[in-house]
Design a protein around this motif. Sequence first.
Motif, PDB file in Angstrom:
ATOM      1  N   GLY A   1       9.013   0.680  -5.464  1.00 37.18           N
ATOM      2  CA  GLY A   1       9.252  -0.749  -5.341  1.00 37.18           C
ATOM      3  C   GLY A   1       8.142  -1.450  -4.576  1.00 37.18           C
ATOM      4  N   LEU A   2       7.585  -2.515  -5.162  1.00 33.03           N
ATOM      5  CA  LEU A   2       6.635  -3.362  -4.450  1.00 33.03           C
ATOM      6  C   LEU A   2       7.425  -4.441  -3.720  1.00 33.03           C
ATOM      7  CD1 LEU A   2       4.075  -3.880  -7.366  1.00 33.03           C
ATOM      8  CD2 LEU A   2       3.626  -2.599  -5.269  1.00 33.03           C
ATOM      9  N   PRO A   3       6.895  -4.955  -2.598  1.00 36.13           N
ATOM     10  CA  PRO A   3       7.635  -6.010  -1.888  1.00 36.13           C
ATOM     11  C   PRO A   3       7.713  -7.313  -2.678  1.00 36.13           C
ATOM     12  CG  PRO A   3       5.528  -5.581  -0.826  1.00 36.13           C
ATOM     13  CD  PRO A   3       5.704  -4.528  -1.868  1.00 36.13           C
ATOM     14  N   GLN A   4       6.794  -7.525  -3.623  1.00 34.47           N
ATOM     15  CA  GLN A   4       6.916  -8.714  -4.471  1.00 34.47           C
ATOM     16  C   GLN A   4       6.465  -8.368  -5.881  1.00 34.47           C
ATOM     17  OE1 GLN A   4       3.942 -11.473  -2.709  1.00 34.47           O
ATOM     18  NE2 GLN A   4       3.041 -11.423  -4.719  1.00 34.47           N
ATOM     19  N   ALA A   5       7.018  -9.084  -6.861  1.00 35.06           N
ATOM     20  CA  ALA A   5       6.689  -8.791  -8.249  1.00 35.06           C
ATOM     21  C   ALA A   5       5.262  -9.232  -8.551  1.00 35.06           C
ATOM     22  CB  ALA A   5       7.679  -9.507  -9.171  1.00 35.06           C
TER      23      ALA A   5
ATOM     24  N   ASP B   1       5.731  -3.215 -13.604  1.00 33.98           N
ATOM     25  CA  ASP B   1       6.849  -3.837 -14.331  1.00 33.98           C
ATOM     26  C   ASP B   1       7.666  -4.604 -13.293  1.00 33.98           C
ATOM     27  OD1 ASP B   1       8.984  -4.593 -15.820  1.00 33.98           O
ATOM     28  OD2 ASP B   1       9.605  -2.563 -16.418  1.00 33.98           O
ATOM     29  N   GLY B   2       7.444  -5.931 -13.237  1.00 32.69           N
ATOM     30  CA  GLY B   2       8.127  -6.735 -12.224  1.00 32.69           C
ATOM     31  C   GLY B   2       7.713  -6.279 -10.842  1.00 32.69           C
ATOM     32  N   ASP B   3       8.687  -5.820 -10.041  1.00 30.82           N
ATOM     33  CA  ASP B   3       8.329  -5.344  -8.698  1.00 30.82           C
ATOM     34  C   ASP B   3       8.309  -3.817  -8.628  1.00 30.82           C
ATOM     35  OD1 ASP B   3      10.995  -4.807  -8.883  1.00 30.82           O
ATOM     36  OD2 ASP B   3      11.549  -5.721  -6.975  1.00 30.82           O
ATOM     37  N   GLN B   4       8.184  -3.179  -9.794  1.00 32.10           N
ATOM     38  CA  GLN B   4       8.098  -1.719  -9.806  1.00 32.10           C
ATOM     39  C   GLN B   4       6.690  -1.301 -10.210  1.00 32.10           C
ATOM     40  OE1 GLN B   4      10.996   0.585  -9.342  1.00 32.10           O
ATOM     41  NE2 GLN B   4      11.535  -1.322  -8.294  1.00 32.10           N
TER      42      GLN B   4
ATOM     43  N   LEU C   1      -2.192  -2.702 -14.866  1.00 32.90           N
ATOM     44  CA  LEU C   1      -1.710  -3.239 -16.144  1.00 32.90           C
ATOM     45  C   LEU C   1      -0.252  -3.648 -16.031  1.00 32.90           C
ATOM     46  CD1 LEU C   1      -2.881  -0.372 -18.522  1.00 32.90           C
ATOM     47  CD2 LEU C   1      -4.120  -2.463 -17.980  1.00 32.90           C
ATOM     48  N   PRO C   2       0.150  -4.679 -16.792  1.00 24.41           N
ATOM     49  CA  PRO C   2       1.576  -4.957 -16.892  1.00 24.41           C
ATOM     50  C   PRO C   2       2.200  -3.968 -17.871  1.00 24.41           C
ATOM     51  CG  PRO C   2       0.355  -6.495 -18.240  1.00 24.41           C
ATOM     52  CD  PRO C   2      -0.662  -5.595 -17.594  1.00 24.41           C
ATOM     53  N   ALA C   3       3.442  -3.623 -17.676  1.00 25.68           N
ATOM     54  CA  ALA C   3       4.097  -2.668 -18.566  1.00 25.68           C
ATOM     55  C   ALA C   3       5.597  -2.872 -18.489  1.00 25.68           C
ATOM     56  CB  ALA C   3       3.749  -1.241 -18.159  1.00 25.68           C
ATOM     57  N   SER C   4       6.294  -2.312 -19.459  1.00 26.32           N
ATOM     58  CA  SER C   4       7.740  -2.244 -19.369  1.00 26.32           C
ATOM     59  C   SER C   4       8.120  -0.775 -19.313  1.00 26.32           C
ATOM     60  CB  SER C   4       8.387  -2.916 -20.577  1.00 26.32           C
ATOM     61  OG  SER C   4       9.734  -2.495 -20.645  1.00 26.32           O
ATOM     62  N   PHE C   5       8.955  -0.431 -18.336  1.00 29.13           N
ATOM     63  CA  PHE C   5       9.347   0.971 -18.201  1.00 29.13           C
ATOM     64  C   PHE C   5      10.548   1.302 -19.089  1.00 29.13           C
ATOM     65  CE2 PHE C   5       7.598   0.595 -13.618  1.00 29.13           C
ATOM     66  CZ  PHE C   5       6.302   0.577 -14.125  1.00 29.13           C
ATOM     67  N   LYS C   6      10.850   0.391 -20.022  1.00 29.95           N
ATOM     68  CA  LYS C   6      11.962   0.651 -20.945  1.00 29.95           C
ATOM     69  C   LYS C   6      11.480   0.635 -22.393  1.00 29.95           C
ATOM     70  CE  LYS C   6      15.676  -1.072 -18.002  1.00 29.95           C
ATOM     71  NZ  LYS C   6      14.936  -1.852 -16.977  1.00 29.95           N
TER      72      LYS C   6
ATOM     73  N   TYR D   1       0.826  -1.203   0.000  1.00 34.67           N
ATOM     74  CA  TYR D   1       0.000   0.000   0.000  1.00 34.67           C
ATOM     75  C   TYR D   1       0.861   1.254   0.000  1.00 34.67           C
ATOM     76  CZ  TYR D   1      -2.823   3.863   1.445  1.00 34.67           C
ATOM     77  OH  TYR D   1      -3.389   5.105   1.492  1.00 34.67           O
ATOM     78  N   GLU D   2       1.941   1.231   0.773  1.00 37.12           N
ATOM     79  CA  GLU D   2       2.810   2.412   0.802  1.00 37.12           C
ATOM     80  C   GLU D   2       3.354   2.714  -0.595  1.00 37.12           C
ATOM     81  OE1 GLU D   2       5.287   2.647   4.225  1.00 37.12           O
ATOM     82  OE2 GLU D   2       6.645   4.071   3.258  1.00 37.12           O
ATOM     83  N   ALA D   3       3.714   1.650  -1.321  1.00 39.31           N
ATOM     84  CA  ALA D   3       4.215   1.839  -2.694  1.00 39.31           C
ATOM     85  C   ALA D   3       3.117   2.403  -3.591  1.00 39.31           C
ATOM     86  CB  ALA D   3       4.721   0.506  -3.244  1.00 39.31           C
ATOM     87  N   LEU D   4       1.908   1.867  -3.478  1.00 45.94           N
ATOM     88  CA  LEU D   4       0.799   2.349  -4.315  1.00 45.94           C
ATOM     89  C   LEU D   4       0.461   3.798  -3.994  1.00 45.94           C
ATOM     90  CD1 LEU D   4      -1.629  -0.718  -4.177  1.00 45.94           C
ATOM     91  CD2 LEU D   4      -0.068  -0.112  -6.025  1.00 45.94           C
ATOM     92  N   MET D   5       0.448   4.117  -2.683  1.00 48.90           N
ATOM     93  CA  MET D   5       0.097   5.469  -2.268  1.00 48.90           C
ATOM     94  C   MET D   5       1.101   6.487  -2.811  1.00 48.90           C
ATOM     95  SD  MET D   5      -0.172   6.903   1.620  1.00 48.90           S
ATOM     96  CE  MET D   5       1.594   7.041   1.851  1.00 48.90           C
ATOM     97  N   TRP D   6       2.389   6.161  -2.693  1.00 52.74           N
ATOM     98  CA  TRP D   6       3.394   7.106  -3.187  1.00 52.74           C
ATOM     99  C   TRP D   6       3.443   7.115  -4.711  1.00 52.74           C
ATOM    100  CZ3 TRP D   6       4.694  11.031  -0.628  1.00 52.74           C
ATOM    101  CH2 TRP D   6       4.833  10.990   0.760  1.00 52.74           C
ATOM    102  N   ALA D   7       3.158   5.957  -5.342  1.00 53.95           N
ATOM    103  CA  ALA D   7       3.133   5.912  -6.805  1.00 53.95           C
ATOM    104  C   ALA D   7       2.047   6.851  -7.330  1.00 53.95           C
ATOM    105  CB  ALA D   7       2.880   4.486  -7.286  1.00 53.95           C
ATOM    106  N   LEU D   8       0.892   6.855  -6.665  1.00 59.91           N
ATOM    107  CA  LEU D   8      -0.210   7.699  -7.112  1.00 59.91           C
ATOM    108  C   LEU D   8       0.030   9.162  -6.734  1.00 59.91           C
ATOM    109  CD1 LEU D   8      -2.693   6.768  -8.663  1.00 59.91           C
ATOM    110  CD2 LEU D   8      -4.003   6.937  -6.563  1.00 59.91           C
ATOM    111  N   SER D   9       0.736   9.372  -5.603  1.00 58.20           N
ATOM    112  CA  SER D   9       1.019  10.747  -5.173  1.00 58.20           C
ATOM    113  C   SER D   9       2.077  11.399  -6.046  1.00 58.20           C
ATOM    114  CB  SER D   9       1.512  10.770  -3.721  1.00 58.20           C
ATOM    115  OG  SER D   9       0.578  10.187  -2.871  1.00 58.20           O
ATOM    116  N   ARG D  10       3.000  10.601  -6.547  1.00 61.86           N
ATOM    117  CA  ARG D  10       4.069  11.124  -7.407  1.00 61.86           C
ATOM    118  C   ARG D  10       4.025  10.397  -8.744  1.00 61.86           C
ATOM    119  NH1 ARG D  10       8.045  13.949  -4.976  1.00 61.86           N
ATOM    120  NH2 ARG D  10       8.085  14.887  -7.014  1.00 61.86           N
TER     121      ARG D  10
END
Lengths: 177, 304
Positions: free
Chosen positions: A33-37, A161-164, A110-115, A18-27
């Motif tokens: 980083g998610l704790p698991q892919a 994208d994986g664990d990101q 969605l799955p994605a590639s950041f490259k 949740y912390e990752a999702l919250m900051w992902a949406l805030s920024r």
Amino acid sequence: MTHYPTPSDFEAQTNATYEALMWALSRPGRARGLPQAGQAGIILTLIDRECAIYTDSEELRAVAASTGAHPVAAECADHLFLTSVPNVAFLRQLRQGSDMYPEEGATLVLPASFKGNTRLRLTGPGVDGEITINLDAPPVIWTARKQIMRYPMGFEIFLVDGDQVIGLPRTTEIEVL
Amino acid sequence: MSIKSLTKEWEPMAYGFLDASAKREIRRKTLKAIAVPGCQMPYASREVPMARGWGTGGLQISCTLINPQTTVKVIDQGADDSVNAASIRRFLSRVSGAPTTMDTLKADLIQSRHRIPEEKLREDQVLVLQVPNPEPLRPVQPNMSIARQMHADADYGRMWLQLYEQIVRSGRVMQGASYPSLVHGRFVMTPSPIPRWDVPKMHMAKHLTILSAGREKRLHAVPPFARVEPLVFDDVPYRVEDHGDLTCTRSGAKGYFMNEIPQDDGSSTYEVSDSELGVKTIRQRDGEGTAIGATWYEEGRMPQ
């Protein structure tokens, strides 16, 4: 001595997700980083019996079923977990809430590639000036997203994208470069 | 699916006090609140061992976010050591094992009643504000269903009329705290009863602000780098309290929001409202190594 409770593995993992999702949406545009892919951890973090979800993945369907969420058609779902980037027609049918209840808009994972080769420039709340990201999703999705949503109605997108994870709230203006 | 598969082993208490389903609901609603800045999201607002109206909304957000690595600071009207702040801080620590601090710079999670710290918050910090009344339209429209429709229509005419009437009657806007503010150019929100002094700190701030009203069962948020503009007329500029030239009698800190202390002879002395800033100023004066972070106000003025 005071006894402090310790978080279970489930609690620790969903808390970090949740912390990752919250900051992902805030920024928007900044990968967290998610704790698991993968998307299963996001389902466990957000979804329970109160949710109506849609997924096109067998594996995630089992995870979703274990939470007690109702499996529904895409146009009724409040959370969608997809295995590929959908087409424009699919985006068009998503729940967007209403002016009175904008929170009823869908959340799309969605799955994605950041490259990838699609370069996007993001502006809006959470972005300090502007930020550029690379994705593999086709540009047509992003121009369609802009046409479909009328703020404050809209839907949120999480790209995994994986664990990101990158979050794109409805307030983010996306320009294809 | 069976009932057994949906339940888990017995525990004496859920980590962070709230059970998993309460946390999931708050997570979902907080994400939507961040996505639609300033828009009030209804949520269930579970029972916590504290009376509604004493910060239960903020407490539920903190309980959802907290983990053993989160350093927590709790503020009550600027002070870290008042009863409300001390008991919430102790509660959060006891249900999570999280370390606590009074230092704004060392905190990851700051739960606050009615003040934003004077030291600038960083982009990795979360400010949770306790909100008694989340509806800015209540003074002009007590029916909350109609108020929701007014938010949907961005119909804030009566809000402006109220401010206009105050200027006509009293020569200035009489709104002392919870000054109505437009977020991201769309939703008018109440920034919780922070003084006018603190509202400009929210504009394009680096930190994430989550505002939660436990009694009213609604939460809203201001994401980082979002516009927060107090409602003002072009020819009547926004004014903060005239505290820029006051000096704290205890610490000597100057140019911050002050508490007025009435004296027996009818005069007043002042002490800095952000108690930890006062403590730090005294420590620095006494030569103890204490770092005071950059503050939003410089020499009593907010840099434009």
